[in-house]
Design a protein around this motif. Structure first.
Motif, mmCIF file in Angstrom:
data_model
loop_
_atom_site.group_PDB
_atom_site.id
_atom_site.type_symbol
_atom_site.label_atom_id
_atom_site.label_comp_id
_atom_site.label_asym_id
_atom_site.label_seq_id
_atom_site.Cartn_x
_atom_site.Cartn_y
_atom_site.Cartn_z
ATOM 1 N N ALA A 152 -16.006 -35.319 -27.991
ATOM 2 C CA ALA A 152 -16.532 -36.382 -27.122
ATOM 3 C C ALA A 152 -16.656 -35.909 -25.679
ATOM 4 O O ALA A 152 -17.565 -36.337 -24.943
ATOM 5 N N ALA A 153 -15.771 -34.997 -25.274
ATOM 6 C CA ALA A 153 -15.794 -34.477 -23.895
ATOM 7 C C ALA A 153 -16.722 -33.277 -23.753
ATOM 8 O O ALA A 153 -16.857 -32.725 -22.656
ATOM 9 N N GLY A 154 -17.366 -32.877 -24.850
ATOM 10 C CA GLY A 154 -18.250 -31.711 -24.792
ATOM 11 C C GLY A 154 -17.494 -30.401 -24.751
ATOM 12 O O GLY A 154 -18.075 -29.356 -24.471
ATOM 13 N N ALA A 155 -16.195 -30.434 -25.040
ATOM 14 C CA ALA A 155 -15.372 -29.216 -25.050
ATOM 15 C C ALA A 155 -15.391 -28.652 -26.467
ATOM 16 O O ALA A 155 -14.519 -28.955 -27.288
ATOM 17 N N LEU A 156 -16.398 -27.832 -26.749
ATOM 18 C CA LEU A 156 -16.668 -27.390 -28.112
ATOM 19 C C LEU A 156 -16.092 -26.010 -28.418
ATOM 20 O O LEU A 156 -16.375 -25.436 -29.464
ATOM 21 N N GLY A 157 -15.304 -25.476 -27.483
ATOM 22 C CA GLY A 157 -14.725 -24.163 -27.704
ATOM 23 C C GLY A 157 -15.313 -23.113 -26.791
ATOM 24 O O GLY A 157 -15.796 -23.411 -25.689
ATOM 25 N N GLN A 158 -15.293 -21.884 -27.259
ATOM 26 C CA GLN A 158 -15.690 -20.736 -26.449
ATOM 27 C C GLN A 158 -17.091 -20.876 -25.877
ATOM 28 O O GLN A 158 -17.354 -20.526 -24.731
ATOM 29 N N LYS A 159 -18.019 -21.411 -26.685
ATOM 30 C CA LYS A 159 -19.415 -21.486 -26.229
ATOM 31 C C LYS A 159 -19.605 -22.471 -25.088
ATOM 32 O O LYS A 159 -20.584 -22.367 -24.336
ATOM 33 N N SER A 160 -18.691 -23.426 -24.925
ATOM 34 C CA SER A 160 -18.800 -24.390 -23.822
ATOM 35 C C SER A 160 -17.745 -24.148 -22.744
ATOM 36 O O SER A 160 -17.549 -24.973 -21.860
ATOM 37 N N LYS A 161 -17.051 -22.997 -22.859
ATOM 38 C CA LYS A 161 -16.033 -22.577 -21.865
ATOM 39 C C LYS A 161 -14.776 -23.442 -21.888
ATOM 40 O O LYS A 161 -13.913 -23.292 -21.037
ATOM 41 N N ALA A 162 -14.685 -24.358 -22.842
ATOM 42 C CA ALA A 162 -13.482 -25.175 -22.954
ATOM 43 C C ALA A 162 -13.389 -25.738 -24.368
ATOM 44 O O ALA A 162 -14.405 -26.066 -24.993
ATOM 45 N N GLY A 163 -12.164 -25.806 -24.857
ATOM 46 C CA GLY A 163 -11.909 -26.364 -26.180
ATOM 47 C C GLY A 163 -10.429 -26.668 -26.262
ATOM 48 O O GLY A 163 -9.896 -27.392 -25.422
ATOM 49 N N PHE A 164 -9.758 -26.110 -27.245
ATOM 50 C CA PHE A 164 -8.299 -26.220 -27.259
ATOM 51 C C PHE A 164 -7.710 -25.452 -26.073
ATOM 52 O O PHE A 164 -6.615 -25.737 -25.616
ATOM 53 N N TYR A 165 -8.481 -24.455 -25.604
ATOM 54 C CA TYR A 165 -8.088 -23.694 -24.423
ATOM 55 C C TYR A 165 -9.245 -23.637 -23.442
ATOM 56 O O TYR A 165 -10.409 -23.788 -23.832
ATOM 57 N N LYS A 166 -8.946 -23.387 -22.191
ATOM 58 C CA LYS A 166 -9.981 -23.038 -21.233
ATOM 59 C C LYS A 166 -9.361 -22.137 -20.171
ATOM 60 O O LYS A 166 -8.150 -22.168 -19.922
ATOM 61 N N LYS A 167 -10.221 -21.324 -19.575
ATOM 62 C CA LYS A 167 -9.748 -20.394 -18.553
ATOM 63 C C LYS A 167 -10.179 -20.894 -17.187
ATOM 64 O O LYS A 167 -11.352 -21.220 -16.976
ATOM 65 N N VAL A 168 -9.239 -20.946 -16.273
ATOM 66 C CA VAL A 168 -9.511 -21.328 -14.882
ATOM 67 C C VAL A 168 -9.065 -20.166 -14.013
ATOM 68 O O VAL A 168 -7.865 -19.923 -13.847
ATOM 69 N N ASP A 205 -3.552 -30.583 -23.833
ATOM 70 C CA ASP A 205 -2.378 -31.374 -24.218
ATOM 71 C C ASP A 205 -2.892 -32.724 -24.683
ATOM 72 O O ASP A 205 -3.350 -33.543 -23.875
ATOM 73 N N ALA A 206 -2.844 -32.960 -26.000
ATOM 74 C CA ALA A 206 -3.418 -34.193 -26.557
ATOM 75 C C ALA A 206 -2.734 -35.437 -26.011
ATOM 76 O O ALA A 206 -3.390 -36.465 -25.783
ATOM 77 N N ALA A 207 -1.445 -35.374 -25.790
ATOM 78 C CA ALA A 207 -0.713 -36.548 -25.290
ATOM 79 C C ALA A 207 -1.163 -36.910 -23.882
ATOM 80 O O ALA A 207 -1.307 -38.084 -23.549
ATOM 81 N N LYS A 208 -1.388 -35.915 -23.048
ATOM 82 C CA LYS A 208 -1.813 -36.162 -21.668
ATOM 83 C C LYS A 208 -3.325 -36.291 -21.535
ATOM 84 O O LYS A 208 -3.824 -36.775 -20.516
#
Length: 793
Positions: free
Chosen positions: A279-295, A303-306
């Motif tokens: 829903a947030a468009g965080a689809l993984g490596q191809k969108s630069k964010a997923g379960f992880y992202k690099k900043v 963090d699913a709870a937060k």
């Protein structure tokens, strides 16, 4: 069986998979017509042209060398359907929409050549339903062909027949995909998501559920489920990011839509975290964010709870680490009995995996072999689930799983099948692998293509001859083994850790050459596993260096140089069969052989700069000699142009990222052979030796050759000053590169001076030993030995 001659392939769909399938086809020199929709603006082939441009930017690269993209012909469905008539294989790889695929099949069917095979690269749609729109004449030539992403690197290809697919079509396609594309083939039944995704995605869903139950964060789960379990280093959630969370969700939906009667159906629900990320468009490596992202340089985890990202980096408990190093039976027992939440989590995912594959084996695969190979080749596991179960003690593990099912701890209450408890000790035997559907053991496929795999990848329990003890042994020491498989060709196998080169390797090489020249047609240098060789054994050098300094090392370097000259001028054909890394001394062995046979995924280079040294076994001498040979062929008087690229590769420790690129760097030559399938490497190398011997091959004659001289060295030095002063290389890199330049240009001599290989090797040896005394080099060597990572100083 008639040979299926694939002269050209049409790939339908220039999306992520279609474009990369096309790239892998041209890696093995199969021309491709790549189709997509006509662009609404600009050139009609704009969608395909954009996809081809995108291939150049992907990491890891789907293409061996970018020049080969010229073998892909752009096309669109509006103007170019007539090109299909010239294609022997048509692979459809458009989006996973049944209606879109059926519409496309209707359009292409009149244009497909009568003899062509048509295959869909669907990841889970029914192949039989897809075939229904095809004309009767085409149905027997239609099947599924499921490549795994990325197609160049992932070994697995699933082939899925329909009830009307001709058996010989599957055989032909299996032979082509194995021999030409280098793939491992698993024949799957036409069930939702086939074998690998059915088991793999069910396992990922179960892992997510058990992680939530145990309260474990994604980074801890990935540390637990990666290399520690003998699986892909990316673990569970990083793998989802690489695959694409939307892609994973699509596979889940296929299961949800088509497996309502499955006893595990409740576990196929899309996890809340996956829904949130999509829903947030965080689809993984191809969108630069997923379960992880690099900043910046920081890696964050979701963090699913937060509902937000937090710092990542948490690791497994030391106790669990220790347990995972135990043998399989002890490991599973300790995990099951431990009260540690991480240990309980791991037992749960193992139990769920064993439960799932046992219940579904009859439905999804011809035998347990297909399940285990699919998980090895498609999900990067060292052992499939059945193999692990068998290794840990079949009967005991079965009782543990049954007890958990009875206690309501499993994903569902479906009982283990009766065959699990029939007194067996496993599912893989020398007779074959267990087929739950047929109630018997089924041997491996006996297609002619597999006769080329002398030591195919084996599953635990299959038995068969081990390459480490095969054939007739002729000589053995701690670092290598000399043997023969057929009594015609001698084989030298390096056996030390990472197949590094020490005194024992030099001794073995001399012995192998003596035996080959006296009794055999030639010599193959090959190892059944990777790497070919990671180079010199620096750790073994330390005692001698500590006791005697560089003076103690010089004689050992001389022995290696002499051995490689002996290899170069052997009186019988010598072939280096390269697979994986061939670095430093490994590269020098390869280039000293008369010919090279290299697996596509071979990474060759002179990398000594990384430890503050220069190549010492003749690698720089090879560069200088090759420059002279190239100049002689073209009639060029100036040697510098033919020297610059090779000098730069050695000075920058450039490694070819494929056998194709290694050829471009000059470490493989025009008559060397690139092999797609790693298990065919030995067969082809032996055949090369026999062919060379049969054609009266003769060793090159020793001659003097011209070098570029001091003026060329000065030109290189001026460029190095600019790199140093611009901050591109360190002062120590500058010093090392200057020494490399001194060797490859021949030292302080005039341009065109004739020199011998021994003269240049003496320069190599002198500079190599001088660097050993340098504190900066010593810092690099110790840093690498202690951390495994190069030190830049």
């Amino acid at each position: 069986m008639n040979r299926f001659n694939v002269r050209k392939v049409a790939v339908l769909g220039a999306g992520v998979m279609g474009a990369q399938i096309a790239a892998h086809l041209v890696n093995v020199k199969v021309p491709v017509v790549l189709f997509d929709l006509p662009a609404k603006e600009g050139p009609k082939n704009g969608i395909v042209l954009k996809a081809l441009d995108g291939l150049k930017k992907l990491k890891p690269s789907p293409i061996g060398v970018a020049d080969d993209l010229g073998l892909i012909q752009p096309a669109n469905y509006e103007e170019h359907l007539g090109l299909l008539a010239g294609c022997d294989l048509v692979i459809e790889a458009i989006a996973e929409r049944m209606d879109w695929k059926l519409d496309l099949y209707t359009k292409i069917a009149p244009h497909v050549a009568p003899h062509a095979i048509v295959a869909s690269n669907t990841s889970g749609l029914s192949i039989t339903k897809l075939s229904e729109v095809l004309p009767e004449s085409l149905k027997p030539q239609f099947c599924g062909i499921h490549f795994f992403n990325p197609p160049r690197y992932m070994q697995l290809v699933e082939l899925i027949p329909t009830p009307t697919t001709r058996p010989d079509v599957l055989d032909q396609l299996e032979a082509f995909a194995t021999r030409t594309l280098g793939k491992g083939i698993v024949r799957a039944k036409d069930t939702p998501n086939f074998v690998a995704n059915r088991v793999g995605i069910a396992g990922m869903l179960a892992t997510i559920a058990e992680a939530e139950k145990a309260g474990l964060s994604y980074d801890v789960v990935d540390d637990l489920t990666g290399k520690k379990l003998g699986r892909a280093s990316s673990g569970t959630f990083r793998t989802a990011d690489v695959v694409g969370i939307d892609t994973m969700a699509h596979v889940m939906k296929t299961m949800q839509d088509n497996l309502q009667a499955d006893p595990f159906y409740a576990s196929y629900a899309t996890p809340a975290a996956v829904q949130t990320l999509i829903a947030a468009g965080a689809l993984g490596q191809k969108s630069k964010a997923g379960f992880y992202k690099k900043v910046g340089k920081d890696v964050l985890r979701f963090d699913a709870a937060k509902g937000d990202y937090v710092p990542a980096g948490a690791k497994a408990d030391a106790l669990v680490d220790r347990i995972l190093k135990k043998p399989a039976a002890e490991r599973l027992k300790l995990l099951r009995e431990s009260t540690n939440p991480q240990a309980q989590f791991l037992w749960a995912i193992f139990r769920n995996s064993f439960h799932y594959v046992a219940v579904h084996l009859a439905e999804i695969a011809d035998s347990a072999r297909e399940v285990d190979l699919a998980m090895r080749w498609g999900f990067g596991m060292k052992q499939g689930p059945f193999e692990l179960w068998q290794a840990a003690g079949w009967a005991q593990v079965a009782e543990w799983v049954k007890a958990d099912i009875d206690a309501g701890k499993a994903l569902c209450n479906a009982p283990l099948p009766a065959w699990v408890f029939d007194g067996r000790t496993g599912v893989h035997t020398p007779e074959g692998s267990w087929s739950a559907a047929q109630g018997k053991y089924i041997p491996r496929a006996a297609l002619p293509v597999y006769q080329r795999q002398l030591f195919p990848e084996k599953l635990l329990g299959e038995g068969g001859v081990d390459a480490a003890t095969a054939g007739t042994e002729l000589f053995k020491n701690d670092e290598c083994r000399v043997w023969t498989l057929d009594g015609q060709v001698a084989i030298l196998t390096l056996t030390g850790k990472m197949h590094t080169i020490g005194p024992g390797t030099v001794e073995g090489l001399y012995k192998a050459l003596e035996l080959a020249e006296g009794q055999y047609d030639g010599l193959v240098i090959w190892s059944p596993d990777e790497p070919f060789s990671a180079g010199a054994n620096l750790e073994a050098m330390l005692p001698t260096f500590m006791k005697m300094g560089a003076k103690g090392i010089a004689p050992e370097v001389k022995k290696l140089q002499d051995a490689l000259l002996r290899l170069r001028y052997a009186s019988v054909p010598t072939v280096a069969a390269v697979r994986g890394l061939a670095l430093g001394g490994g590269c020098e062995i390869a280039v000293a052989a008369a010919r090279r046979v290299a697996h596509m995924e071979s990474y060759v280079g002179l990398v000594e700069v990384g430890v503050g040294l220069i190549p010492g076994g003749g690698g720089l001498t090879y560069i200088a000699r090759r420059a002279a040979e190239k100049a002689a062929l073209t009639g060029a008087a100036d040697l510098l142009p033919g020297l610059k690229d090779a000098f730069q590769a050695a000075a920058m420790a450039t490694v070819g990222t494929s056998a194709i690129e290694s050829r471009k760097l000059g470490y493989l030559l025009g008559d060397d052979v690139i092999v797609a399938h790693r298990d065919e490497l030995l067969f082809i190398a032996i055949e090369q030796v026999k062919s060379m011997a049969a054609s009266n091959w003769r060793a090159p004659l020793k001659t003097l050759f011209p070098v570029a001289g001091r003026n060329a060295k000065a030109t290189i030095a001026a460029q190095l000053v600019g790199m140093r002063d611009g901050g591109f290389i360190s002062a120590h890199d500058y010093h090392i590169a200057g020494l490399i330049a001194d060797v490859v240009t021949g030292g302080d001599v005039d341009a065109g001076t004739l020199v011998s290989e021994e003269y240049l090797m003496a320069l190599e040896r002198k500079h190599f030993c001088s660097l050993l005394e340098n504190p900066k080099t010593q810092e690099r060597i110790m840093g690498l030995l202690q951390t495994g990572k190069p030190v830049r100083n």
